[in-house]
Design a protein around this motif. Sequence first.
Motif, PDB file in Angstrom:
ATOM      1  N   VAL A 127     -14.093 103.806  19.681  1.00 33.65           N
ATOM      2  CA  VAL A 127     -14.520 102.411  19.557  1.00 33.65           C
ATOM      3  C   VAL A 127     -13.731 101.480  20.473  1.00 33.65           C
ATOM      4  N   GLY A 128     -12.403 101.668  20.528  1.00 35.70           N
ATOM      5  CA  GLY A 128     -11.571 100.761  21.318  1.00 35.70           C
ATOM      6  C   GLY A 128     -11.908 100.763  22.789  1.00 35.70           C
ATOM      7  N   GLU A 129     -11.921 101.960  23.388  1.00 31.78           N
ATOM      8  CA  GLU A 129     -12.119 102.087  24.835  1.00 31.78           C
ATOM      9  C   GLU A 129     -13.563 101.846  25.250  1.00 31.78           C
ATOM     10  N   LYS A 130     -14.519 102.286  24.437  1.00 34.62           N
ATOM     11  CA  LYS A 130     -15.922 102.222  24.820  1.00 34.62           C
ATOM     12  C   LYS A 130     -16.614 100.924  24.426  1.00 34.62           C
ATOM     13  N   ILE A 131     -16.119 100.265  23.380  1.00 34.50           N
ATOM     14  CA  ILE A 131     -16.811  99.070  22.882  1.00 34.50           C
ATOM     15  C   ILE A 131     -15.927  97.825  22.917  1.00 34.50           C
ATOM     16  N   ILE A 132     -14.772  97.892  22.249  1.00 39.19           N
ATOM     17  CA  ILE A 132     -13.953  96.691  22.085  1.00 39.19           C
ATOM     18  C   ILE A 132     -13.415  96.185  23.412  1.00 39.19           C
ATOM     19  N   ARG A 133     -12.807  97.063  24.207  1.00 38.29           N
ATOM     20  CA  ARG A 133     -12.210  96.607  25.462  1.00 38.29           C
ATOM     21  C   ARG A 133     -13.225  95.983  26.421  1.00 38.29           C
ATOM     22  N   PRO A 134     -14.387  96.616  26.665  1.00 34.73           N
ATOM     23  CA  PRO A 134     -15.382  95.963  27.537  1.00 34.73           C
ATOM     24  C   PRO A 134     -15.845  94.610  27.017  1.00 34.73           C
ATOM     25  N   MET A 135     -16.075  94.520  25.696  1.00 33.32           N
ATOM     26  CA  MET A 135     -16.527  93.253  25.118  1.00 33.32           C
ATOM     27  C   MET A 135     -15.465  92.173  25.265  1.00 33.32           C
ATOM     28  N   VAL A 136     -14.213  92.533  24.992  1.00 37.32           N
ATOM     29  CA  VAL A 136     -13.120  91.567  25.106  1.00 37.32           C
ATOM     30  C   VAL A 136     -12.954  91.112  26.546  1.00 37.32           C
ATOM     31  N   LEU A 137     -13.023  92.056  27.479  1.00 40.25           N
ATOM     32  CA  LEU A 137     -12.839  91.723  28.895  1.00 40.25           C
ATOM     33  C   LEU A 137     -13.927  90.768  29.380  1.00 40.25           C
ATOM     34  N   ILE A 138     -15.176  91.068  29.059  1.00 36.41           N
ATOM     35  CA  ILE A 138     -16.278  90.191  29.470  1.00 36.41           C
ATOM     36  C   ILE A 138     -16.146  88.811  28.835  1.00 36.41           C
ATOM     37  N   THR A 139     -15.788  88.792  27.547  1.00 39.22           N
ATOM     38  CA  THR A 139     -15.626  87.510  26.849  1.00 39.22           C
ATOM     39  C   THR A 139     -14.527  86.664  27.476  1.00 39.22           C
ATOM     40  N   LEU A 140     -13.392  87.286  27.805  1.00 36.65           N
ATOM     41  CA  LEU A 140     -12.281  86.559  28.410  1.00 36.65           C
ATOM     42  C   LEU A 140     -12.645  86.036  29.801  1.00 36.65           C
ATOM     43  N   VAL A 141     -13.314  86.868  30.586  1.00 32.94           N
ATOM     44  CA  VAL A 141     -13.715  86.443  31.930  1.00 32.94           C
ATOM     45  C   VAL A 141     -14.658  85.255  31.861  1.00 32.94           C
ATOM     46  N   ILE A 142     -15.651  85.340  30.988  1.00 32.07           N
ATOM     47  CA  ILE A 142     -16.605  84.232  30.838  1.00 32.07           C
ATOM     48  C   ILE A 142     -15.909  82.972  30.355  1.00 32.07           C
ATOM     49  N   THR A 143     -14.996  83.118  29.387  1.00 33.81           N
ATOM     50  CA  THR A 143     -14.270  81.966  28.851  1.00 33.81           C
ATOM     51  C   THR A 143     -13.432  81.288  29.932  1.00 33.81           C
ATOM     52  N   PHE A 144     -12.662  82.076  30.673  1.00 37.25           N
ATOM     53  CA  PHE A 144     -11.847  81.507  31.751  1.00 37.25           C
ATOM     54  C   PHE A 144     -12.721  80.846  32.809  1.00 37.25           C
ATOM     55  N   TYR A 145     -13.845  81.469  33.110  1.00 38.00           N
ATOM     56  CA  TYR A 145     -14.729  80.929  34.139  1.00 38.00           C
ATOM     57  C   TYR A 145     -15.331  79.594  33.709  1.00 38.00           C
ATOM     58  N   LEU A 146     -15.733  79.501  32.442  1.00 41.87           N
ATOM     59  CA  LEU A 146     -16.343  78.269  31.946  1.00 41.87           C
ATOM     60  C   LEU A 146     -15.354  77.107  31.925  1.00 41.87           C
ATOM     61  N   PHE A 147     -14.082  77.411  31.632  1.00 39.65           N
ATOM     62  CA  PHE A 147     -13.088  76.343  31.537  1.00 39.65           C
ATOM     63  C   PHE A 147     -12.471  75.963  32.881  1.00 39.65           C
ATOM     64  N   SER A 148     -12.427  76.901  33.818  1.00 38.30           N
ATOM     65  CA  SER A 148     -11.775  76.599  35.095  1.00 38.30           C
ATOM     66  C   SER A 148     -12.704  76.691  36.297  1.00 38.30           C
ATOM     67  N   ASN A 149     -13.927  77.218  36.072  1.00 37.35           N
ATOM     68  CA  ASN A 149     -14.908  77.400  37.144  1.00 37.35           C
ATOM     69  C   ASN A 149     -14.395  78.318  38.256  1.00 37.35           C
ATOM     70  N   GLN A 150     -13.321  79.035  37.979  1.00 33.32           N
ATOM     71  CA  GLN A 150     -12.781  79.937  38.989  1.00 33.32           C
ATOM     72  C   GLN A 150     -11.880  80.956  38.323  1.00 33.32           C
ATOM     73  N   VAL A 151     -12.096  82.222  38.665  1.00 28.69           N
ATOM     74  CA  VAL A 151     -11.217  83.283  38.196  1.00 28.69           C
ATOM     75  C   VAL A 151     -10.762  84.052  39.425  1.00 28.69           C
ATOM     76  N   ASN A 152      -9.525  83.780  39.847  1.00 30.94           N
ATOM     77  CA  ASN A 152      -9.022  84.455  41.041  1.00 30.94           C
ATOM     78  C   ASN A 152      -8.460  85.835  40.693  1.00 30.94           C
ATOM     79  N   LEU A 153      -7.977  86.526  41.708  1.00 31.97           N
ATOM     80  CA  LEU A 153      -7.509  87.896  41.514  1.00 31.97           C
ATOM     81  C   LEU A 153      -6.356  87.975  40.524  1.00 31.97           C
ATOM     82  N   GLN A 154      -5.393  87.072  40.641  1.00 33.15           N
ATOM     83  CA  GLN A 154      -4.236  87.107  39.746  1.00 33.15           C
ATOM     84  C   GLN A 154      -4.658  86.903  38.298  1.00 33.15           C
ATOM     85  N   LYS A 155      -5.553  85.939  38.058  1.00 36.94           N
ATOM     86  CA  LYS A 155      -6.035  85.704  36.700  1.00 36.94           C
ATOM     87  C   LYS A 155      -6.786  86.922  36.170  1.00 36.94           C
TER      88      LYS A 155
END
Length: 201
Positions: A127-155
């Motif tokens: 569950v962790g590797e196949k479901i939770i991690r991908p969902m968390v990663l996508i959610t975090l990327v979208i959240t950062f993108y919506l608030f900063s309009n930019q997600v650079n390599l370091q972020k």
Amino acid sequence: FNFFVVQMTVVGNYWGYFYLFNLVNLLGTFSLLWLETLLVKKVALFNDTKKYPQLKGILLFALFIIVISSVIVAALFKIISNLSGSLHFISQINWFAFALISLLMLSAMSLSQVVLQGMKKIVWSQVGEKIIRPMVLITLVITFYLFSNQVNLQKLIWINVLSIAITLIVILILCKKIIGSKLKTIKAEYDLKNWMAASMS
């Protein structure tokens, strides 16, 4: 999956990002060394025979090996990056700290998955590797993108590390619920000689 995440961001160095995490995952296999083989054999055996002191002992032994090997491999990662110049595309990150944190968490996650498999919780171990991690990663990327309009390599790199941390916490909670009560008050027993022999066989 990682390609999809990168495409959602403004990361300029696609191959640098892939190279970085592929190298970490490759070196992460050395952090576990022969540990997975040993644990696959012993966790199920100790659980089935209710040898909980030895079960607790082998898990603590595994954690010790993970910490030591992660420090060594993180140092190797730092040396490789310095000699090859392969990570010159971003210089603001302490690569030893990054490698050490990532290796510790990835190794602990693998350890937890093996424990769940040994406890006959095969589905939960994935569950962790196949479901939770991908969902968390996508959610975090979208959240950062919506608030900063930019997600650079370091972020993006640290978002990935954060997703690993969150996934690890969830897996550890699962492990605690499944095995925690059995080991809480048990005194650990160690049989290092036999464990070493079993890992080589």
